[in-house]
Scaffold this active site. Structure first.
Site, short mmCIF file in Angstrom:
data_model
loop_
_atom_site.label_atom_id
_atom_site.label_comp_id
_atom_site.label_asym_id
_atom_site.label_seq_id
_atom_site.Cartn_x
_atom_site.Cartn_y
_atom_site.Cartn_z
N ASN A 99 -19.96 -19.19 40.42
CA ASN A 99 -21.30 -19.19 41.00
C ASN A 99 -22.27 -19.53 39.88
O ASN A 99 -22.52 -18.71 39.01
CB ASN A 99 -21.60 -17.80 41.58
CG ASN A 99 -23.05 -17.64 41.98
OD1 ASN A 99 -23.77 -18.62 42.18
ND2 ASN A 99 -23.50 -16.40 42.10
N GLU A 151 -27.90 -10.77 44.67
CA GLU A 151 -29.22 -11.24 44.23
C GLU A 151 -30.07 -11.63 45.43
O GLU A 151 -31.29 -11.51 45.41
CB GLU A 151 -29.05 -12.40 43.22
CG GLU A 151 -28.60 -11.85 41.87
CD GLU A 151 -27.73 -12.79 41.06
OE1 GLU A 151 -27.72 -14.01 41.33
OE2 GLU A 151 -27.04 -12.29 40.15
N HIS A 165 -24.93 -12.63 48.73
CA HIS A 165 -24.85 -12.29 47.30
C HIS A 165 -25.89 -11.22 46.99
O HIS A 165 -26.99 -11.23 47.55
CB HIS A 165 -25.10 -13.54 46.46
CG HIS A 165 -24.80 -13.32 45.01
ND1 HIS A 165 -25.69 -12.70 44.17
CD2 HIS A 165 -23.70 -13.60 44.28
CE1 HIS A 165 -25.14 -12.60 42.96
NE2 HIS A 165 -23.93 -13.15 42.99
N GLU A 220 -18.73 -7.03 44.87
CA GLU A 220 -19.52 -7.20 43.66
C GLU A 220 -20.45 -6.01 43.46
O GLU A 220 -21.57 -6.00 44.00
CB GLU A 220 -20.35 -8.48 43.76
CG GLU A 220 -19.51 -9.73 43.93
CD GLU A 220 -20.25 -10.93 43.38
OE1 GLU A 220 -19.75 -11.51 42.41
OE2 GLU A 220 -21.32 -11.25 43.90
N LYS A 243 -25.37 -19.97 40.04
CA LYS A 243 -26.72 -19.42 40.28
C LYS A 243 -27.77 -20.51 40.10
O LYS A 243 -27.53 -21.66 40.44
CB LYS A 243 -26.98 -18.22 39.37
CG LYS A 243 -25.84 -17.21 39.38
CD LYS A 243 -26.21 -15.90 38.76
CE LYS A 243 -24.98 -15.05 38.59
NZ LYS A 243 -25.26 -13.63 38.57
N SER A 282 -19.31 -9.38 35.97
CA SER A 282 -18.97 -9.45 34.54
C SER A 282 -17.48 -9.69 34.28
O SER A 282 -16.91 -9.10 33.37
CB SER A 282 -19.47 -8.20 33.80
OG SER A 282 -20.88 -8.11 33.91
N GLY A 337 -23.92 -9.49 35.94
CA GLY A 337 -24.77 -9.98 34.86
C GLY A 337 -25.15 -8.92 33.85
O GLY A 337 -26.04 -9.13 33.02
C1 PEP Z 1 -22.05 -13.31 40.40
O1 PEP Z 1 -23.04 -13.99 40.24
O2 PEP Z 1 -21.51 -13.29 41.52
C2 PEP Z 1 -21.50 -12.56 39.27
C3 PEP Z 1 -20.44 -11.80 39.45
O3 PEP Z 1 -22.14 -12.68 38.06
P1 PEP Z 1 -21.57 -12.23 36.60
O4 PEP Z 1 -20.15 -12.73 36.52
O5 PEP Z 1 -22.47 -12.93 35.64
O6 PEP Z 1 -21.65 -10.75 36.53
#
Ligand code: PEP
Length: 252
Positions: free
Chosen positions: A9, A97, A95, A167, A11, A213, A173
């Site tokens: 992803n 976010e 997601h 998630e 973003k 992460s 992040g």
């Molecule tokens: C994501 O954007 O779905 C995500 C898991 O981000 P990160 O790997 O940066 O934590």
């Protein structure tokens, strides 16, 4: 056994030039190896560029979001039928976010899931609890609610084109990943819920990705858990070498 998937992803990162290069580097690294499914979700404007870069390779194209209608007066929104039209195989929906920064409700997320499935896309439905919810030991009820609401009205037949992504919001992040045991426990729990809602056979085939992460150094521990069928990768998907190392960690 369920095939493993690793999805990047991107973003709101990359430019036209870096998106093209990153996709090309991933395609080169994957080669003809399709033992681990690989998907890339660039920003909307770069979908055609990445579509071109992955053409003829096993790397699949996905969007980061879609709207819940086929067409109409919805300025600025993108229809899942448009995504299918330009070669997307799948889209992310829900997601964290979008839930927490853009205020998306479980209701709109469910409408997006159903629209994307109607358009013929695969859907990666993201669910996850916040830190406050986990500290209050409410993660189970929160996750079950998001799971049930997100999949409301989805048939067992359509569920074959759904992938779940767990998630935890506190892990996205932040550099803090859920431990392999924590993620495994949640996935196992949600799979049991899927069995209640859709039947054991369908639930057994439902892929569950972990996101939050994931990095080359923790990918192996996470991706070898029995109910973790891959990863949704944010930050580490922006570096081809890191992303490819995570894909490698998913090899059987
Ligand atoms: C994501 O954007 O779905 C995500 C898991 O981000 P990160 O790997 O940066 O934590």
């Amino acid at each position: 056994v369920r095939k493993k998937w690793v999805i990047g992803n991107w973003k709101m990162f990359t430019t036209a030039a870096t998106a093209k290069q990153l996709a090309a580097d991933v395609v080169k690294g994957v080669g003809g190896d399709d033992r681990v499914g690989v998907g890339l979700c660039p920003p909307f404007p770069y979908l055609p560029i990445v579509a071109e870069a992955v053409r003829g390779s096993p790397v699949e194209l996905g969007a980061q979001d879609c709207y819940c209608e086929k067409e109409g007066a919805f300025t600025g929104e993108v229809s899942p039928w448009m995504l299918a039209d330009i070669g997307c195989l799948f889209t992310l929906v829900g997601h964290s976010e979008r839930r927490h920064k853009l205020g998306e409700s479980d209701d709109i997320i469910n409408r997006k899931v159903r629209a994307a499935l109607d358009a013929g896309l695969y859907v990666v439905l993201c669910v996850g609890e916040t830190l406050t919810q986990r500290e209050a030991k409410r993660q189970e009820s929160v996750l079950l609610f998001q799971f049930d609401a997100g999949l409301s009205g989805v048939t067992a037949e359509a569920l074959k084109r759904v992938v779940l992504a767990y998630e935890p919001v506190w892990a996205i992040g932040t550099g803090k990943n859920a431990t392999a045991e924590q993620a495994q426990e949640v996935h196992h729990h949600l799979r049991r819920r899927a069995a209640v809602l859709f039947g054991a056979e369908v639930a057994e085939k439902l892929p569950f990705l972990y996101g939050g992460s994931v990095k080359p150094d923790n990918a192996h521990a996470l991706l070898t858990q029995p109910d973790i069928d891959g990863g949704l990768i944010g930050g580490a998907s922006l570096k081809a070498a890191d992303f490819l190392a995570i894909v490698k960690a998913g090899l059987p």
